[in-house]
Design an enzyme around this catalytic site. Sequence first.
Site, PDB file in Angstrom:
ATOM      1  CB  SER A  39      41.154  62.535   5.589  1.00 25.62           C
ATOM      2  OG  SER A  39      40.390  62.545   6.769  1.00 25.62           O
ATOM      3  CE1 TYR A  50      36.693  65.171   2.990  1.00 26.63           C
ATOM      4  CE2 TYR A  50      37.127  63.752   4.875  1.00 26.63           C
ATOM      5  CZ  TYR A  50      37.516  64.771   4.026  1.00 26.63           C
ATOM      6  OH  TYR A  50      38.734  65.377   4.207  1.00 26.63           O
TER       7      TYR A  50
END
Length: 235
Positions: free
Chosen positions: A129, A142
């Site tokens: 990501s 996250y």
Amino acid sequence: MRIDGSTALVTGANRGIGRHFARHLLERGAAKVYATARDPETVDLPGAEVLRLDVTDPDSVAAAARAATDVNLLVNNAGVNTAQDLVTGDLAKIRLEMDTHFYGTLDVVRAFAPVLAANGGGAIVNVLSAMSWFSAPGTGAYAAAKAAQWSLTNGVRLELAGQGTLVTALHLGTADTDMIAGTGLDPINQPADVARVALDGVEADAPEVVVDDWSAHVKASLAGDPATFYRALVG
């Protein structure tokens, strides 16, 4: 690495980017695609071979590796977003982020590394990501887990180079998936496009694929003053 004729395994293939990975692999001529999920009944993809694989369960990972001994392309896509801050968030949910993205990915890589070696080296794609490179309010868990997964990716790339295994890091901003539904964030990527660009990168033997301009901007900011980046991010 050629997609045509390959045998691939995709984790988290029941929805979102993982499902599109499995579909694109089939469309591009993969000889076999193992579409895996924690709950295999949720996988509905004609032409794929469905396996149970829960990346947070080492026994499940080991069983999948025993069942899929012909794999030469591994896509580590399974993920979770618990929307937890680090200081005040639910620690069990924070641990789930690490168990999924870091330890889960590592368990799958360790289980399938000998399989890939036996099948000529092959390739691994780790779905990371843009948040491997920054954090924001409500995303601390996250982001920390994705940063750890990025470092893991760099490490296993070096360790598996000797057996001829390509390890590709895939970085992207938001995608139109269930993971961001209800977050208020606007998706900047379509899952099908992410899968297509990633597989193009594999066929080009790319160690890293940066899908979108936002991710490229975040990566470039690492060379600058972090205060400048975060002032622009949070105002």
